[in-house]
Write a protein that holds these residues in place. Structure first.
Motif, PDB file in Angstrom:
ATOM      1  N   GLN B  65       0.733  -1.254   0.109  1.00  0.00           N
ATOM      2  CA  GLN B  65      -0.099  -0.111  -0.078  1.00  0.00           C
ATOM      3  C   GLN B  65       0.777   1.272  -0.043  1.00  0.00           C
ATOM      4  OE1 GLN B  65      -2.621  -1.818   3.398  1.00  0.00           O
ATOM      5  NE2 GLN B  65      -3.565  -0.107   2.598  1.00  0.00           N
ATOM      6  N   VAL B  66       1.836   1.102   0.873  1.00  0.00           N
ATOM      7  CA  VAL B  66       2.862   2.414   0.884  1.00  0.00           C
ATOM      8  C   VAL B  66       3.362   2.567  -0.370  1.00  0.00           C
ATOM      9  CG1 VAL B  66       4.977   3.129   1.979  1.00  0.00           C
ATOM     10  CG2 VAL B  66       3.215   2.167   3.315  1.00  0.00           C
ATOM     11  N   ALA B  67       3.978   1.397  -1.044  1.00  0.00           N
ATOM     12  CA  ALA B  67       4.734   1.688  -2.281  1.00  0.00           C
ATOM     13  C   ALA B  67       3.561   2.013  -3.403  1.00  0.00           C
ATOM     14  CB  ALA B  67       5.112   0.025  -2.864  1.00  0.00           C
ATOM     15  N   LEU B  68       2.434   1.587  -3.454  1.00  0.00           N
ATOM     16  CA  LEU B  68       1.442   2.250  -4.536  1.00  0.00           C
ATOM     17  C   LEU B  68       1.340   3.847  -4.137  1.00  0.00           C
ATOM     18  CD1 LEU B  68      -2.050   0.520  -5.226  1.00  0.00           C
ATOM     19  CD2 LEU B  68      -1.848   2.945  -4.826  1.00  0.00           C
ATOM     20  N   VAL B  69       1.264   4.269  -3.187  1.00  0.00           N
ATOM     21  CA  VAL B  69       0.868   5.634  -2.826  1.00  0.00           C
ATOM     22  C   VAL B  69       2.220   6.465  -3.142  1.00  0.00           C
ATOM     23  CG1 VAL B  69       0.742   7.515  -0.987  1.00  0.00           C
ATOM     24  CG2 VAL B  69      -0.790   5.464  -0.719  1.00  0.00           C
ATOM     25  N   GLU B  70       3.437   6.025  -2.937  1.00  0.00           N
ATOM     26  CA  GLU B  70       4.540   6.633  -3.181  1.00  0.00           C
ATOM     27  C   GLU B  70       4.945   6.622  -4.435  1.00  0.00           C
ATOM     28  OE1 GLU B  70       7.022   4.708  -0.142  1.00  0.00           O
ATOM     29  OE2 GLU B  70       6.586   6.414   1.073  1.00  0.00           O
ATOM     30  N   LEU B  71       4.528   5.355  -5.549  1.00  0.00           N
ATOM     31  CA  LEU B  71       4.823   5.434  -6.699  1.00  0.00           C
ATOM     32  C   LEU B  71       3.689   6.372  -7.540  1.00  0.00           C
ATOM     33  CD1 LEU B  71       5.902   1.606  -7.350  1.00  0.00           C
ATOM     34  CD2 LEU B  71       7.290   3.625  -7.425  1.00  0.00           C
ATOM     35  N   TYR B  72       2.628   6.088  -7.107  1.00  0.00           N
ATOM     36  CA  TYR B  72       1.590   7.066  -7.810  1.00  0.00           C
ATOM     37  C   TYR B  72       1.893   8.657  -7.559  1.00  0.00           C
ATOM     38  CZ  TYR B  72      -2.918   8.490  -9.670  1.00  0.00           C
ATOM     39  OH  TYR B  72      -3.879   9.288 -10.457  1.00  0.00           O
ATOM     40  N   SER B  73       2.493   8.818  -6.392  1.00  0.00           N
ATOM     41  CA  SER B  73       2.624  10.306  -6.163  1.00  0.00           C
ATOM     42  C   SER B  73       3.793  10.892  -7.037  1.00  0.00           C
ATOM     43  CB  SER B  73       3.090  10.345  -4.804  1.00  0.00           C
ATOM     44  OG  SER B  73       2.192  10.129  -3.865  1.00  0.00           O
ATOM     45  N   VAL B  74       4.734   9.797  -7.491  1.00  0.00           N
ATOM     46  CA  VAL B  74       5.707  10.728  -8.430  1.00  0.00           C
ATOM     47  C   VAL B  74       5.471  10.218  -9.784  1.00  0.00           C
ATOM     48  CG1 VAL B  74       7.608  10.339  -6.677  1.00  0.00           C
ATOM     49  CG2 VAL B  74       7.150   8.379  -8.203  1.00  0.00           C
ATOM     50  N   GLY B  75       4.188   9.986 -10.306  1.00  0.00           N
ATOM     51  CA  GLY B  75       3.753   9.828 -11.560  1.00  0.00           C
ATOM     52  C   GLY B  75       4.019   8.610 -12.234  1.00  0.00           C
ATOM     53  N   SER B  76       4.312   7.338 -11.417  1.00  0.00           N
ATOM     54  CA  SER B  76       4.696   6.099 -12.274  1.00  0.00           C
ATOM     55  C   SER B  76       3.544   5.699 -12.808  1.00  0.00           C
ATOM     56  CB  SER B  76       5.140   4.958 -11.099  1.00  0.00           C
ATOM     57  OG  SER B  76       6.155   5.519 -10.329  1.00  0.00           O
ATOM     58  N   SER B  77       3.494   4.780 -13.894  1.00  0.00           N
ATOM     59  CA  SER B  77       2.388   4.566 -14.818  1.00  0.00           C
ATOM     60  C   SER B  77       1.641   3.221 -13.979  1.00  0.00           C
ATOM     61  CB  SER B  77       3.162   3.666 -16.054  1.00  0.00           C
ATOM     62  OG  SER B  77       3.658   2.593 -15.830  1.00  0.00           O
ATOM     63  N   LEU B  78       0.428   3.074 -14.380  1.00  0.00           N
ATOM     64  CA  LEU B  78      -0.198   1.848 -13.881  1.00  0.00           C
ATOM     65  C   LEU B  78       0.447   0.621 -13.815  1.00  0.00           C
ATOM     66  CD1 LEU B  78      -2.964   1.223 -12.418  1.00  0.00           C
ATOM     67  CD2 LEU B  78      -4.107   0.969 -14.803  1.00  0.00           C
ATOM     68  N   PHE B  79       1.063   0.225 -14.876  1.00  0.00           N
ATOM     69  CA  PHE B  79       1.893  -0.892 -14.995  1.00  0.00           C
ATOM     70  C   PHE B  79       2.952  -1.003 -14.249  1.00  0.00           C
ATOM     71  CE2 PHE B  79       5.055  -3.271 -16.891  1.00  0.00           C
ATOM     72  CZ  PHE B  79       4.620  -4.581 -17.362  1.00  0.00           C
ATOM     73  N   ILE B  80       3.748  -0.018 -14.095  1.00  0.00           N
ATOM     74  CA  ILE B  80       4.790   0.009 -13.162  1.00  0.00           C
ATOM     75  C   ILE B  80       4.353  -0.218 -11.436  1.00  0.00           C
ATOM     76  CG2 ILE B  80       6.611   1.403 -11.926  1.00  0.00           C
ATOM     77  CD1 ILE B  80       7.619   0.642 -14.774  1.00  0.00           C
ATOM     78  N   ILE B  81       3.173   0.628 -11.374  1.00  0.00           N
ATOM     79  CA  ILE B  81       2.526   0.206  -9.760  1.00  0.00           C
ATOM     80  C   ILE B  81       2.136  -1.044  -9.716  1.00  0.00           C
ATOM     81  CG2 ILE B  81       0.805   1.015  -8.225  1.00  0.00           C
ATOM     82  CD1 ILE B  81       0.900   3.935  -9.608  1.00  0.00           C
ATOM     83  N   THR B  82       1.436  -1.765 -10.578  1.00  0.00           N
ATOM     84  CA  THR B  82       1.065  -2.900 -10.385  1.00  0.00           C
ATOM     85  C   THR B  82       2.277  -3.956 -10.193  1.00  0.00           C
ATOM     86  OG1 THR B  82      -0.753  -2.555 -11.731  1.00  0.00           O
ATOM     87  CG2 THR B  82      -0.679  -4.701 -11.282  1.00  0.00           C
ATOM     88  N   ILE B  83       3.115  -3.890 -10.980  1.00  0.00           N
ATOM     89  CA  ILE B  83       4.281  -4.892 -10.835  1.00  0.00           C
ATOM     90  C   ILE B  83       4.826  -4.707  -9.767  1.00  0.00           C
ATOM     91  CG2 ILE B  83       6.530  -5.426 -11.753  1.00  0.00           C
ATOM     92  CD1 ILE B  83       4.030  -6.526 -13.526  1.00  0.00           C
ATOM     93  N   ALA B  84       5.275  -3.334  -9.227  1.00  0.00           N
ATOM     94  CA  ALA B  84       5.913  -3.037  -7.869  1.00  0.00           C
ATOM     95  C   ALA B  84       5.106  -3.799  -6.800  1.00  0.00           C
ATOM     96  CB  ALA B  84       6.062  -1.593  -7.587  1.00  0.00           C
ATOM     97  N   VAL B  85       3.708  -3.545  -6.564  1.00  0.00           N
ATOM     98  CA  VAL B  85       2.903  -4.008  -5.446  1.00  0.00           C
ATOM     99  C   VAL B  85       2.908  -5.611  -5.662  1.00  0.00           C
ATOM    100  CG1 VAL B  85       0.579  -4.066  -4.669  1.00  0.00           C
ATOM    101  CG2 VAL B  85       1.634  -2.149  -5.609  1.00  0.00           C
ATOM    102  N   LEU B  86       2.809  -6.113  -6.830  1.00  0.00           N
ATOM    103  CA  LEU B  86       3.006  -7.314  -7.111  1.00  0.00           C
ATOM    104  C   LEU B  86       4.349  -8.033  -6.474  1.00  0.00           C
ATOM    105  CD1 LEU B  86       1.311  -9.600  -8.370  1.00  0.00           C
ATOM    106  CD2 LEU B  86       2.642  -9.618 -10.403  1.00  0.00           C
ATOM    107  N   LEU B  87       5.404  -7.715  -6.775  1.00  0.00           N
ATOM    108  CA  LEU B  87       6.816  -7.918  -6.308  1.00  0.00           C
ATOM    109  C   LEU B  87       6.728  -7.683  -4.736  1.00  0.00           C
ATOM    110  CD1 LEU B  87       8.980  -6.931  -9.104  1.00  0.00           C
ATOM    111  CD2 LEU B  87       8.388  -9.071  -8.520  1.00  0.00           C
TER     112      LEU B  87
END
Lengths: 112, 244
Positions: B65-87
């Motif tokens: 959840q924290v990774a999602l918020v932080e990555l979205y805040s810096v403008g990461s793409s949906l794909f990058i966010i999904t992979i990051a949460v997955l990993l």
């Protein structure tokens, strides 16, 4: 509440749904595979070791190389607070609560 | 082995209450405080409370959840966010794989186990892995449910509290609360594993986690888990054999 449908919000909610799916993916897969796993077998212990390895890897990464706002805190502050937490935990005969409170408190004071 | 025991309960209802009673205390305080950190992170990132509550309700695994918020805040793409949460959340699979078989009871429908799996995360996993083997099989799922649902509700409350507190508390405090989560997980690792195999996996994981993240930020964690887990298992087995 009306502008929840705005484009910026849509992206966030899409991310939230994708994040939830990516999280449950592992849990659902775990149940599906666990059908073939016998508790107390060697395979079971190996899988438990991987769980601990993954958790430990995540903890190491979150402390040494955090994402987001914690990135701007000093490495000494993070390692030092972690050491304080561990020290207090063992000094208090493995009192988890005391260790967490001390570690978090140390972090707050360090970056104040 | 089963030192953390205590008697079994009079009924499945008693097991639910017993689980909730075991959660009420350090687990509730610590997870509640962790989610206060998440709630204030949500507010400070400019997102709504609805998003924060939805995230805690639907994912309930804090580092992702924290990774999602932080990555979205810096403008990461949906794909990058999904992979990051997955990993980030890969640890959940081996956790579920080791806890779910304990719920295996002919009288328990599969869908209940699939539902319970949503609540398997570090805190409830550690507690249930300790307590469930000491319980008759029909009481294990109710015990886990009592424990986990109270924690889950607390996490929702913590998210809301953090959201309202953000801005009212100094920044070091909210940062400290975000840091509470890794500190807590670290002490779980200091408490949980008793066998040499798991201890070796933990030590290797702590070292390899950051090191491999530098080599490959995408796959570092996954590789760490498999390598540290497998090597830890092998090393621990070897030491156990040598000591007889």
């Amino acid at each position: 509440m009306v502008d929840w449908a705005g484009e910026w919000e849509t992206g966030l909610w899409l991310a939230a749904v994708a994040g939830a799916g990516a999280t449950y993916f592992w849990r659902g897969l775990g149940v599906a595979i666990s059908r073939h796993l016998r508790p107390s077998g060697p395979l079971f212990e190996w899988v438990a070791c991987i769980a601990y390895g993954l958790l430990a890897g995540l903890v190491g990464r979150m402390i040494v190389l955090p994402l987001g706002a914690l990135q701007h805190t000093a490495m000494e502050a993070r390692l030092g607070s972690a050491a304080v937490a561990l020290g207090v935990y063992f000094l208090t005969r493995r009192n988890q609560f005391a260790g967490i409170a001390a570690g978090t408190g140390a972090m707050i004071l360090w970056i104040w | 082995m089963n030192t953390a025991s205590g008697p079994s309960f009079a009924s499945p209802g008693g097991a639910i209450l017993g689980g909730a009673r075991d959660a009420f205390g350090v687990p509730v305080i610590v997870l509640g405080a962790s989610y206060v950190g998440f709630g204030s992170l949500v507010r400070e990132s400019g997102f709504g409370l609805g998003f924060g509550l939805f995230s805690t309700f639907s994912a309930w695994a804090l580092p992702g959840q924290v990774a999602l918020v932080e990555l979205y805040s810096v403008g990461s793409s949906l794909f990058i966010i999904t992979i990051a949460v997955l990993l980030t959340n890969a640890r959940l699979m081996p956790m579920v794989m080791t806890l779910a078989p304990m719920f295996r009871d002919p009288a328990t429908p599969r869908w209940k186990v699939y539902m319970a799996a949503h609540c398997i995360a570090v805190t409830a996993w550690v507690a249930a892995m300790k307590r469930c083997p000491t319980l008759p099989v029909e009481q294990r799922l109710p015990y886990f449910a009592g424990f986990a649902v109270l924690l889950w509700a607390t996490s929702m409350g913590g998210t809301a509290a953090g959201f309202f507190l953000a801005g009212q508390v100094p920044e070091p405090v909210s940062l400290g609360l975000v840091f509470l989560n890794p500190i807590y997980f670290m002490l779980v690792l200091a408490t949980g594993p008793q066998q040499r195999t798991k201890l070796a996996a933990v030590i290797l994981g702590l070292v390899l986690g950051p090191a491999l993240h530098l080599v490959t930020p995408d796959w570092g964690l996954l590789i760490t888990g498999v390598v540290a887990g497998t090597a830890g298992y092998g090393l621990g087995r070897l030491m156990e054999k040598r000591r007889g």
